[in-house]
Write a protein that holds these residues in place. Structure first.
Motif, PDB file in Angstrom:
ATOM      1  N   SER A  35      68.469  48.458  65.946  1.00 33.18           N
ATOM      2  CA  SER A  35      69.881  48.023  65.622  1.00 33.18           C
ATOM      3  C   SER A  35      70.735  49.505  65.174  1.00 33.18           C
ATOM      4  CB  SER A  35      69.910  46.966  64.662  1.00 33.18           C
ATOM      5  OG  SER A  35      69.222  47.035  63.530  1.00 33.18           O
ATOM      6  N   GLY A  57      63.417  46.645  57.345  1.00 30.16           N
ATOM      7  CA  GLY A  57      64.080  45.070  57.800  1.00 30.16           C
ATOM      8  C   GLY A  57      63.362  44.113  56.829  1.00 30.16           C
ATOM      9  N   MET A  79      57.599  56.188  62.265  1.00 27.57           N
ATOM     10  CA  MET A  79      56.927  55.158  62.472  1.00 27.57           C
ATOM     11  C   MET A  79      55.478  55.624  63.198  1.00 27.57           C
ATOM     12  SD  MET A  79      58.607  52.331  62.198  1.00 27.57           S
ATOM     13  CE  MET A  79      57.989  51.103  62.950  1.00 27.57           C
ATOM     14  N   LYS A  98      67.837  42.733  69.263  1.00 29.15           N
ATOM     15  CA  LYS A  98      67.628  41.313  69.063  1.00 29.15           C
ATOM     16  C   LYS A  98      69.323  40.596  69.181  1.00 29.15           C
ATOM     17  CE  LYS A  98      67.032  38.106  64.954  1.00 29.15           C
ATOM     18  NZ  LYS A  98      66.525  37.692  63.724  1.00 29.15           N
ATOM     19  N   VAL A 125      62.038  41.225  57.775  1.00 21.26           N
ATOM     20  CA  VAL A 125      60.337  40.889  58.093  1.00 21.26           C
ATOM     21  C   VAL A 125      59.539  41.901  57.580  1.00 21.26           C
ATOM     22  CG1 VAL A 125      59.054  40.347  59.979  1.00 21.26           C
ATOM     23  CG2 VAL A 125      61.475  39.571  59.964  1.00 21.26           C
ATOM     24  N   LEU A 161      64.900  46.475  63.254  1.00 18.73           N
ATOM     25  CA  LEU A 161      65.925  47.325  62.316  1.00 18.73           C
ATOM     26  C   LEU A 161      65.857  48.738  62.948  1.00 18.73           C
ATOM     27  CD1 LEU A 161      67.069  47.720  59.190  1.00 18.73           C
ATOM     28  CD2 LEU A 161      64.964  49.083  59.212  1.00 18.73           C
ATOM     29  N   PHE A 211      50.199  59.422  58.696  1.00 25.52           N
ATOM     30  CA  PHE A 211      51.490  58.860  58.548  1.00 25.52           C
ATOM     31  C   PHE A 211      52.225  59.117  57.166  1.00 25.52           C
ATOM     32  CE2 PHE A 211      54.345  55.283  57.308  1.00 25.52           C
ATOM     33  CZ  PHE A 211      55.370  55.212  58.427  1.00 25.52           C
ATOM     34  N   GLY A 244      62.314  52.818  58.483  1.00 26.83           N
ATOM     35  CA  GLY A 244      61.099  52.699  58.238  1.00 26.83           C
ATOM     36  C   GLY A 244      60.746  51.542  59.204  1.00 26.83           C
TER      37      GLY A 244
HETATM   38  N1  LIG Z   1      53.535  50.587  62.401  1.00 26.35           N
HETATM   39  C1  LIG Z   1      54.644  50.846  61.527  1.00 26.35           C
HETATM   40  O1  LIG Z   1      55.121  52.052  61.336  1.00 26.35           O
HETATM   41  C2  LIG Z   1      55.369  50.050  61.068  1.00 26.35           C
HETATM   42  C3  LIG Z   1      56.640  50.171  59.981  1.00 26.35           C
HETATM   43  C4  LIG Z   1      57.479  49.244  59.654  1.00 26.35           C
HETATM   44  C5  LIG Z   1      57.015  47.714  59.908  1.00 26.35           C
HETATM   45  N2  LIG Z   1      55.971  47.609  60.772  1.00 26.35           N
HETATM   46  C6  LIG Z   1      55.597  45.771  60.964  1.00 26.35           C
HETATM   47  O2  LIG Z   1      56.933  45.549  61.828  1.00 26.35           O
HETATM   48  C7  LIG Z   1      56.876  44.262  61.639  1.00 26.35           C
HETATM   49  C8  LIG Z   1      58.288  43.609  61.653  1.00 26.35           C
HETATM   50  O3  LIG Z   1      59.130  44.161  62.477  1.00 26.35           O
HETATM   51  P1  LIG Z   1      60.364  43.333  63.075  1.00 26.35           P
HETATM   52  O4  LIG Z   1      61.031  44.108  64.166  1.00 26.35           O
HETATM   53  O5  LIG Z   1      59.759  41.877  63.387  1.00 26.35           O
HETATM   54  O6  LIG Z   1      61.353  42.989  61.615  1.00 26.35           O
HETATM   55  P2  LIG Z   1      62.282  44.011  60.794  1.00 26.35           P
HETATM   56  O7  LIG Z   1      62.929  44.936  61.571  1.00 26.35           O
HETATM   57  O8  LIG Z   1      61.349  44.274  59.778  1.00 26.35           O
HETATM   58  O9  LIG Z   1      63.220  42.913  60.289  1.00 26.35           O
HETATM   59  C9  LIG Z   1      64.144  42.301  60.926  1.00 26.35           C
HETATM   60  C10 LIG Z   1      65.266  41.466  60.208  1.00 26.35           C
HETATM   61  O10 LIG Z   1      65.702  42.235  59.451  1.00 26.35           O
HETATM   62  C11 LIG Z   1      67.153  42.070  59.197  1.00 26.35           C
HETATM   63  N3  LIG Z   1      67.800  43.125  59.975  1.00 26.35           N
HETATM   64  C12 LIG Z   1      67.329  44.257  60.510  1.00 26.35           C
HETATM   65  N4  LIG Z   1      68.342  44.881  61.100  1.00 26.35           N
HETATM   66  C13 LIG Z   1      69.482  44.354  60.665  1.00 26.35           C
HETATM   67  C14 LIG Z   1      70.864  44.669  61.225  1.00 26.35           C
HETATM   68  N5  LIG Z   1      71.098  45.855  61.735  1.00 26.35           N
HETATM   69  N6  LIG Z   1      71.872  44.134  60.622  1.00 26.35           N
HETATM   70  C15 LIG Z   1      71.521  42.786  59.718  1.00 26.35           C
HETATM   71  N7  LIG Z   1      70.123  42.255  59.596  1.00 26.35           N
HETATM   72  C16 LIG Z   1      69.301  43.412  60.106  1.00 26.35           C
HETATM   73  C17 LIG Z   1      67.360  40.682  59.752  1.00 26.35           C
HETATM   74  O11 LIG Z   1      67.076  39.807  58.824  1.00 26.35           O
HETATM   75  P3  LIG Z   1      67.238  38.338  58.902  1.00 26.35           P
HETATM   76  O12 LIG Z   1      66.346  37.350  59.603  1.00 26.35           O
HETATM   77  O13 LIG Z   1      66.797  37.910  57.346  1.00 26.35           O
HETATM   78  O14 LIG Z   1      68.973  38.286  59.295  1.00 26.35           O
HETATM   79  C18 LIG Z   1      66.046  40.791  60.849  1.00 26.35           C
HETATM   80  O15 LIG Z   1      65.861  39.473  61.306  1.00 26.35           O
HETATM   81  C19 LIG Z   1      56.134  43.647  60.432  1.00 26.35           C
HETATM   82  O16 LIG Z   1      54.677  43.054  60.798  1.00 26.35           O
HETATM   83  C20 LIG Z   1      55.578  45.073  59.984  1.00 26.35           C
HETATM   84  O17 LIG Z   1      54.456  45.000  59.174  1.00 26.35           O
HETATM   85  C21 LIG Z   1      55.168  48.404  61.440  1.00 26.35           C
END
Ligand SMILES: NC(=O)c1ccc[n+]([C@@H]2O[C@H](COP(=O)([O-])OP(=O)(O)OC[C@H]3O[C@@H](n4cnc5c(N)ncnc54)[C@H](OP(=O)(O)O)[C@@H]3O)[C@@H](O)[C@H]2O)c1
Length: 239
Positions: free
Chosen positions: A176, A54, A10, A207, A56, A173, A35, A168
């Motif tokens: 969890s 994940g 990350m 979460k 989102v 994600l 990265f 990633g």
């Molecule tokens: N800086 C970086 O290196 C980097 C890397 C990646 C992402 N990002 C940013 O991170 C932000 C999103 O992060 P976030 O934490 O809000 O969301 P996320 O982890 O991307 O997604 C969360 C969603 O994924 C599903 N999920 C994740 N883990 C799960 C599990 N163990 N079991 C079942 N479902 C699971 C669920 O979907 P449902 O809601 O459909 O149930 C959960 O609500 C984005 O804006 C992205 O651009 C940054």
């Protein structure tokens, strides 16, 4: 091991954010290149066969909250998993109830072209699986209501040959998987930037209903100073 080796890779700000206004700074652009080079590009440090995101993160970066073009009247699809094409590298999308509006089975990130694999639970319905089949997107089913981590990872290894997998993001994600004991290493690219946003996601986020919040320790393995004050930190997870 019945599952792939898993490293979480990350890019964060100094205050552990993975998104927000800091991303528009030139320091972050330089850190994004670092990265990418570590895990993708021409001569990466990590040689993985897939990276996991994940729902989102996928919507924010690749499917842009499009509604999936499902056909409610689709014929019933065969039971179980669906394997379309095999590839050298996969984008593994955790989408438990089948929400993502994919348009294609291929995804391009920088100069990396990957095949999409959707990880579903039994919550995903027939019409969504039919859409994936029409698009030639492989899917595996792991769990009834909740994700069965062990089963998902075993299938990724056995069916697609994924021996090393990158965790990633986003933060939900990552946390969890860590709480489920499904992460071996953390690779952190730390950009010399920050912003004070209160409502942007961080590297790890619990979460409710998905992950517990048991604190864990890390053992430092390597610190490397990259260009422009960017740090690359590698840790093993202690549990
Ligand atoms: N800086 C970086 O290196 C980097 C890397 C990646 C992402 N990002 C940013 O991170 C932000 C999103 O992060 P976030 O934490 O809000 O969301 P996320 O982890 O991307 O997604 C969360 C969603 O994924 C599903 N999920 C994740 N883990 C799960 C599990 N163990 N079991 C079942 N479902 C699971 C669920 O979907 P449902 O809601 O459909 O149930 C959960 O609500 C984005 O804006 C992205 O651009 C940054």
């Amino acid at each position: 091991m019945k599952r792939p080796y898993i490293f979480c890779h990350m890019l964060t700000s100094l205050n552990g954010k993975i998104m927000g206004p800091y991303m528009d700074r030139p320091e972050t652009e330089a850190a994004s290149e670092v990265f990418y080079r570590i895990a993708f590009g021409q001569a990466p440090y990590y040689k993985h066969q897939g990276w996991l995101s994940g729902r989102v993160t996928t919507d924010d970066n690749f499917t842009f909250y499009e509604k999936p073009a499902i056909n409610e009247a689709a014929d019933p699809v065969p039971e179980g998993d669906y394997i379309a094409d095999l590839a050298d590298i996969y984008y593994v999308s955790i989408d438990p109830s089948g929400k993502l509006g994919w348009q294609s089975s291929d995804l391009v990130y920088g100069d990396t072209r990957a095949k999409v694999i959707e990880v579903l639970t039994e919550r995903a319905d027939n019409a969504y699986k039919d859409l994936l089949r029409r698009l030639g997107i492989s899917y595996i089913i792991a769990g009834e209501d909740q994700l069965d981590y062990g089963l998902a990872l075993e299938k990724l290894k056995d069916l697609f040959g994924i021996e090393t997998l990158m965790l990633g993001g986003g933060g939900i994600l990552n946390w969890s998987f860590i709480q489920a004991g499904m992460c071996d290493e953390l690779s952190l690219v730390l950009a010399p930037v920050a912003d004070g946003s209160r409502d942007t996601p961080s590297l790890f986020q619990a979460k409710e209903g998905l992950s517990a919040n048991k604190a864990i320790g890390f053992q430092l393995e390597q610190v490397e100073e990259k260009e422009a004050g960017i740090l690359w930190l590698r840790y093993k997870l202690q549990g």
